[in-house]
Design a protein around this motif. Sequence first.
Motif, short mmCIF file in Angstrom:
data_model
loop_
_atom_site.label_atom_id
_atom_site.label_comp_id
_atom_site.label_asym_id
_atom_site.label_seq_id
_atom_site.Cartn_x
_atom_site.Cartn_y
_atom_site.Cartn_z
N ARG A 34 0.83 -1.21 0.00
CA ARG A 34 0.00 0.00 0.00
C ARG A 34 0.86 1.26 0.00
O ARG A 34 0.49 2.27 -0.62
N ARG A 35 2.00 1.20 0.68
CA ARG A 35 2.90 2.37 0.69
C ARG A 35 3.54 2.55 -0.69
O ARG A 35 3.74 3.67 -1.15
N GLU A 52 2.20 1.68 -3.54
CA GLU A 52 1.16 2.20 -4.43
C GLU A 52 0.90 3.68 -4.17
O GLU A 52 0.66 4.46 -5.11
N ASP A 53 0.94 4.09 -2.89
CA ASP A 53 0.72 5.50 -2.56
C ASP A 53 1.82 6.38 -3.16
O ASP A 53 1.54 7.43 -3.73
N LEU A 68 3.69 5.58 -5.72
CA LEU A 68 3.52 5.54 -7.18
C LEU A 68 2.44 6.52 -7.62
O LEU A 68 2.61 7.26 -8.60
N THR A 69 1.34 6.55 -6.88
CA THR A 69 0.23 7.45 -7.21
C THR A 69 0.66 8.91 -7.16
O THR A 69 0.27 9.73 -8.00
N HIS A 70 1.47 9.25 -6.15
CA HIS A 70 1.92 10.64 -5.99
C HIS A 70 3.19 10.95 -6.80
O HIS A 70 3.77 12.02 -6.65
N LYS A 71 3.58 9.97 -7.62
CA LYS A 71 4.72 10.15 -8.54
C LYS A 71 6.02 10.48 -7.80
O LYS A 71 6.85 11.26 -8.29
N GLU A 100 8.74 5.34 -9.26
CA GLU A 100 8.17 4.72 -10.44
C GLU A 100 8.71 3.30 -10.56
O GLU A 100 9.83 3.01 -10.13
#
Length: 418
Positions: free
Chosen positions: A372-373, A375-376, A378-381, A384
């Motif tokens: 989850r960390r 992915e978080d 990755l989401t906030h760029k 990568e």
Amino acid sequence: MEQNTDNQKPAASSQPHGALDGPDHPTRDAGFGIYVHWPFCAAKCPYCDFNSHVRHKPVDQARFLAAFKTEIAHFAARTPDRRVTSIFFGGGTPSLMDPETIAGILDAIHWHWPVDPGAEITMEANPQSVEAGRFKAYRKAGVNRLSLGVQALNDADLKFLGRLHNVEEATNAIAIARDTFPRLSFDLIYARPNQSVAAWRDELNRALEYAADHLSLYQLTIEPETPFWALQDAGKLVVPNQDEAAELYRATQTICEEAGLPAYETSNHAAPGAQSRHNLIYWRYGEYVGVGPGAHGRLVGANGTSRFATATERNPERWLSLVESHGHGTITDDELLAEEQGDEFLVMGLRLHEGIDMARYQALSGRRIDPRRVEDLLTHKMIERLAPRTSGSNSEDRVRATRDGAMVLDAVVADLAI
């Protein structure tokens, strides 16, 4: 351990502290390096918090050389069955060493370990004319890569930074080094007081005209217990704020990429194949011996999975006394917990453009990063995911910091390490 004086190379103990007769350490293939610290400088720069010392009497280099040889023998007994892939003379100012001292240390390293024929042997140097004139002697001693501490290409800022050379001496030293050594890098410091992006662009483009295939470009940081720290605390020194520094950083990346020297690490830029092999050992979390006053090392233990953090006495004269009386100057020799190894791997590896292999992190730390960390971030760029690199049946899951993530790397590491 006393320096071996027989005509035979010292035999390895059957159960030495650093043998690799157990399972391979997850980062053993990152290489094995020797770091040699020469702690003396002609003057202490006001921004420097390295272990460097000014002595107003000549240093007894013969005595220090004997001590280096003794400490090299001590660490060689802990690390048999290694092949040296890089040697780095740092400081301080190693170019204050006599070429004969450099040659003597290299002879000792070759005596105790096999050294790759193509091993990278780097020496840091300052550009003063008197040192540049000795470059050929250092090359003859075995140095094949020079790292020049230029720091700025205008005289006013060189004076502000406490450097003893001027721009003319710096560019002359670069020219001599390019003619003498197969490989050359030089350092510049940016984010200096009142430095605009336009001014830095001009200076960096000029530096690229002189550069060979590697540049180290560092933002000025104000370190505790330095003269610059005291000036900043008194309100007499103001450096670019966070937003201004970020703009300078982005300009640095763009200019170097366009010139064919992209960043392969947060502050280091190189043409393809010209990366600093020694520093890659650090960033890939490889194994290295640190000899000399204040030198640090990371040594893999006898079981092939443990890892030891070593450090030697910082004061040159106390280090010398310790080595002469005990065979080494080690004052720290701590076995790192698996969690500590994982944290160090993240801190070092995420500085690299190539990123880190998540499976290696798990092998070192004994734990898996919370998906989850990942992915978080990755989401906030901030990070990568890289395309898998497959070798046989093994496939790597690699991630790296983005350019934005690199500017807040401590926070990214903290998120992943929880």
